[in-house]
Design a protein around this motif. Structure first.
Motif, PDB file in Angstrom:
ATOM      1  N   ALA A  11       0.815  -1.363   0.059  1.00 32.60           N
ATOM      2  CA  ALA A  11       0.161   0.034   0.111  1.00 32.60           C
ATOM      3  C   ALA A  11       0.860   1.471   0.031  1.00 32.60           C
ATOM      4  CB  ALA A  11      -1.079  -0.030   1.341  1.00 32.60           C
ATOM      5  N   GLN A  12       1.935   1.278   0.791  1.00 33.47           N
ATOM      6  CA  GLN A  12       2.957   2.518   0.769  1.00 33.47           C
ATOM      7  C   GLN A  12       3.385   2.600  -0.676  1.00 33.47           C
ATOM      8  OE1 GLN A  12       5.660   2.680   4.185  1.00 33.47           O
ATOM      9  NE2 GLN A  12       4.622   1.189   5.077  1.00 33.47           N
ATOM     10  N   ILE A  13       3.786   1.595  -1.122  1.00 32.34           N
ATOM     11  CA  ILE A  13       4.748   1.403  -2.549  1.00 32.34           C
ATOM     12  C   ILE A  13       3.828   2.010  -3.537  1.00 32.34           C
ATOM     13  CG2 ILE A  13       5.723   0.251  -4.406  1.00 32.34           C
ATOM     14  CD1 ILE A  13       6.779  -1.630  -2.304  1.00 32.34           C
ATOM     15  N   ARG A  14       2.424   1.574  -3.454  1.00 32.06           N
ATOM     16  CA  ARG A  14       1.426   2.115  -4.435  1.00 32.06           C
ATOM     17  C   ARG A  14       1.088   3.630  -4.401  1.00 32.06           C
ATOM     18  NH1 ARG A  14      -1.733  -2.637  -3.943  1.00 32.06           N
ATOM     19  NH2 ARG A  14      -3.036  -1.786  -2.373  1.00 32.06           N
ATOM     20  N   SER A  15       0.967   4.067  -3.087  1.00 31.88           N
ATOM     21  CA  SER A  15       0.879   5.383  -2.935  1.00 31.88           C
ATOM     22  C   SER A  15       2.000   6.298  -3.376  1.00 31.88           C
ATOM     23  CB  SER A  15       0.727   5.551  -1.318  1.00 31.88           C
ATOM     24  OG  SER A  15       1.700   5.763  -0.699  1.00 31.88           O
ATOM     25  N   ALA A  16       3.254   5.731  -3.404  1.00 31.43           N
ATOM     26  CA  ALA A  16       4.257   6.655  -4.085  1.00 31.43           C
ATOM     27  C   ALA A  16       4.384   6.602  -5.385  1.00 31.43           C
ATOM     28  CB  ALA A  16       5.624   6.136  -3.482  1.00 31.43           C
ATOM     29  N   LEU A  17       3.816   5.698  -5.760  1.00 27.90           N
ATOM     30  CA  LEU A  17       3.897   5.310  -7.577  1.00 27.90           C
ATOM     31  C   LEU A  17       2.567   5.759  -8.063  1.00 27.90           C
ATOM     32  CD1 LEU A  17       5.269   1.988  -7.682  1.00 27.90           C
ATOM     33  CD2 LEU A  17       6.442   4.196  -8.154  1.00 27.90           C
ATOM     34  N   GLY A  18       1.374   6.208  -7.549  1.00 31.02           N
ATOM     35  CA  GLY A  18       0.045   6.599  -8.128  1.00 31.02           C
ATOM     36  C   GLY A  18      -1.047   6.382  -6.909  1.00 31.02           C
ATOM     37  N   THR A  19      -1.938   5.621  -7.364  1.00 30.30           N
ATOM     38  CA  THR A  19      -2.971   5.204  -6.547  1.00 30.30           C
ATOM     39  C   THR A  19      -3.394   4.049  -6.292  1.00 30.30           C
ATOM     40  OG1 THR A  19      -4.828   5.291  -8.226  1.00 30.30           O
ATOM     41  CG2 THR A  19      -4.316   7.341  -7.553  1.00 30.30           C
ATOM     42  N   ASP A  20      -4.327   3.378  -5.384  1.00 32.54           N
ATOM     43  CA  ASP A  20      -4.522   2.136  -5.536  1.00 32.54           C
ATOM     44  C   ASP A  20      -5.074   1.563  -6.668  1.00 32.54           C
ATOM     45  OD1 ASP A  20      -3.900   1.527  -3.088  1.00 32.54           O
ATOM     46  OD2 ASP A  20      -5.938   1.614  -2.036  1.00 32.54           O
ATOM     47  N   ASN A  21      -5.768   2.297  -7.478  1.00 35.26           N
ATOM     48  CA  ASN A  21      -6.414   1.645  -8.731  1.00 35.26           C
ATOM     49  C   ASN A  21      -5.190   2.016 -10.059  1.00 35.26           C
ATOM     50  OD1 ASN A  21      -8.429   0.753  -7.432  1.00 35.26           O
ATOM     51  ND2 ASN A  21      -9.350   2.714  -7.797  1.00 35.26           N
ATOM     52  N   HIS A  22      -4.472   2.690 -10.006  1.00 36.55           N
ATOM     53  CA  HIS A  22      -3.665   2.977 -11.290  1.00 36.55           C
ATOM     54  C   HIS A  22      -2.121   3.417 -10.688  1.00 36.55           C
ATOM     55  CE1 HIS A  22      -3.759   4.732 -15.465  1.00 36.55           C
ATOM     56  NE2 HIS A  22      -2.474   4.310 -15.436  1.00 36.55           N
ATOM     57  N   PHE A  23      -0.999   2.798 -11.104  1.00 42.17           N
ATOM     58  CA  PHE A  23       0.217   3.056 -10.656  1.00 42.17           C
ATOM     59  C   PHE A  23       1.314   2.885 -11.581  1.00 42.17           C
ATOM     60  CE2 PHE A  23      -1.539  -0.920  -8.877  1.00 42.17           C
ATOM     61  CZ  PHE A  23      -0.394  -1.769  -9.493  1.00 42.17           C
ATOM     62  N   GLY A  24       2.329   3.649 -11.757  1.00 40.54           N
ATOM     63  CA  GLY A  24       3.393   3.166 -12.668  1.00 40.54           C
ATOM     64  C   GLY A  24       4.893   3.853 -12.156  1.00 40.54           C
ATOM     65  N   TYR A  25       5.867   3.223 -12.921  1.00 41.58           N
ATOM     66  CA  TYR A  25       7.407   3.674 -12.636  1.00 41.58           C
ATOM     67  C   TYR A  25       7.995   3.648 -13.664  1.00 41.58           C
ATOM     68  CZ  TYR A  25      11.731   3.024 -10.410  1.00 41.58           C
ATOM     69  OH  TYR A  25      13.296   2.911 -10.423  1.00 41.58           O
ATOM     70  N   GLU A  26       8.913   4.652 -13.867  1.00 39.91           N
ATOM     71  CA  GLU A  26       9.933   5.119 -14.853  1.00 39.91           C
ATOM     72  C   GLU A  26      11.211   4.687 -14.653  1.00 39.91           C
ATOM     73  OE1 GLU A  26       9.134   8.393 -17.239  1.00 39.91           O
ATOM     74  OE2 GLU A  26       6.991   8.518 -16.733  1.00 39.91           O
ATOM     75  N   ALA A  27      12.085   4.319 -15.336  1.00 36.66           N
ATOM     76  CA  ALA A  27      13.452   3.872 -15.356  1.00 36.66           C
ATOM     77  C   ALA A  27      14.321   4.119 -16.252  1.00 36.66           C
ATOM     78  CB  ALA A  27      13.451   2.796 -14.294  1.00 36.66           C
ATOM     79  N   LEU A  28      15.546   4.256 -16.239  1.00 40.96           N
ATOM     80  CA  LEU A  28      16.496   4.399 -17.474  1.00 40.96           C
ATOM     81  C   LEU A  28      17.345   3.146 -17.171  1.00 40.96           C
ATOM     82  CD1 LEU A  28      16.970   8.213 -17.814  1.00 40.96           C
ATOM     83  CD2 LEU A  28      15.600   6.475 -19.474  1.00 40.96           C
ATOM     84  N   ALA A  29      18.103   2.592 -18.298  1.00 42.35           N
ATOM     85  CA  ALA A  29      19.062   1.744 -18.227  1.00 42.35           C
ATOM     86  C   ALA A  29      20.116   2.041 -19.418  1.00 42.35           C
ATOM     87  CB  ALA A  29      18.710   0.358 -18.100  1.00 42.35           C
ATOM     88  N   ILE A  30      21.341   1.561 -19.064  1.00 40.46           N
ATOM     89  CA  ILE A  30      22.381   1.606 -20.108  1.00 40.46           C
ATOM     90  C   ILE A  30      22.550   0.196 -20.626  1.00 40.46           C
ATOM     91  CG2 ILE A  30      24.557   2.563 -20.757  1.00 40.46           C
ATOM     92  CD1 ILE A  30      24.051   4.893 -18.877  1.00 40.46           C
ATOM     93  N   ALA A  31      22.591  -0.352 -21.749  1.00 40.70           N
ATOM     94  CA  ALA A  31      23.080  -1.637 -22.225  1.00 40.70           C
ATOM     95  C   ALA A  31      23.487  -1.508 -23.685  1.00 40.70           C
ATOM     96  CB  ALA A  31      21.963  -2.624 -22.106  1.00 40.70           C
ATOM     97  N   GLY A  32      24.696  -0.813 -23.611  1.00 39.72           N
ATOM     98  CA  GLY A  32      25.139  -0.651 -25.038  1.00 39.72           C
ATOM     99  C   GLY A  32      24.433   0.660 -25.589  1.00 39.72           C
ATOM    100  N   GLU A  33      23.312   0.854 -25.356  1.00 38.22           N
ATOM    101  CA  GLU A  33      22.489   2.128 -25.665  1.00 38.22           C
ATOM    102  C   GLU A  33      21.381   2.404 -24.474  1.00 38.22           C
ATOM    103  OE1 GLU A  33      19.918   1.367 -28.860  1.00 38.22           O
ATOM    104  OE2 GLU A  33      19.458  -1.034 -28.479  1.00 38.22           O
TER     105      GLU A  33
END
Length: 231
Positions: free
Chosen positions: A162-184
């Motif tokens: 529940a804490q993680i969802r609150s940081a990422l959005g709401t109970d019904n809709h949540f998301g997380y963005e990230a970047l990575a480097i793997a040759g590009e």
């Protein structure tokens, strides 16, 4: 959070610090605005790797291995596909451990494995069963139903989720963005919704793309399933 190492209100130093990887700089997925006391909630919100790297190094290789095992990141998805799962190489230096903690080491994780791990955020902490094939029929034979070989298991407590969802959005809709480097550069988006017929998660990765582009694609798909009667 689960083991009491941090809370989402634990403050962090150098929220937006970039990390040198193969001649490039890995940064937050979204550039944060100046904050007086940034915390781990902000780390999740902006997709910042540096505080995560520092946290993993501070807690050691055993804690890292415990996490990737709990979320089945080294387990095969489906034996019938001859998926051997990931192989964890020894992490002998703090640099190697830190890179592993932000997904920049030798462990290869598929989008499907990541989707299973992220699904715990939408299932009150349970890692769900992955079913790729329901039944098979060889030439001239009968349909043979596969038995469940990967039952769901509880990974996180519901209050942690529940804490993680609150940081990422709401109970019904949540998301997380990230970047990575793997040759590009790789742009990642992980999202979840509670739909009319169940809970759904999606993982989008764009080679040479931005996380914001991956998020735009993922959000459009999630909006569709949220209002559709998918069986």
């Amino acid at each position: 959070i689960e083991n009491g190492w941090i809370t989402l209100e634990s403050t962090v130093d150098e929220l937006a610090q970039t990390i040198a990887i193969d001649g490039e700089r890995l940064s937050c997925a979204t550039q944060p605005e100046p904050l007086r006391n940034p915390d781990f909630g902000d780390v999740l919100h902006f997709g910042c790797p540096y505080p995560v790297m520092e946290l993993v190094v501070a807690n050691g290789a055993d804690a890292y291995n415990e996490i990737i095992t709990a979320f089945s990141l080294v387990q095969p998805i489906d034996a019938e596909l001859q998926d051997e799962g990931g192989v964890v190489q020894p992490l002998e230096t703090k640099r190697e451990l830190g890179m592993a903690g932000i997904g920049q080491a030798t462990l290869t994780i598929t989008p499907l494995q990541l989707a299973r791990a992220f699904a715990t955020v939408g299932t009150e902490g349970a890692s769900p069963e992955i079913r790729l094939v329901d039944a098979v029929r060889l030439s001239g034979g009968e349909w043979v139903q596969y038995e469940d070989s990967d039952p769901s298991k509880q990974v996180l407590h519901a209050d942690t989720v529940a804490q993680i969802r609150s940081a990422l959005g709401t109970d019904n809709h949540f998301g997380y963005e990230a970047l990575a480097i793997a040759g590009e550069s790789l742009g990642w988006y992980l999202g979840g919704v509670r739909g009319l017929t169940g809970n759904y998660v999606i993982v989008v990765v764009l080679e040479g793309g931005l996380s914001s582009e991956a998020a735009r694609i993922g959000e459009r798909l999630l909006e569709s399933v949220q209002t559709s009667s998918i069986p």
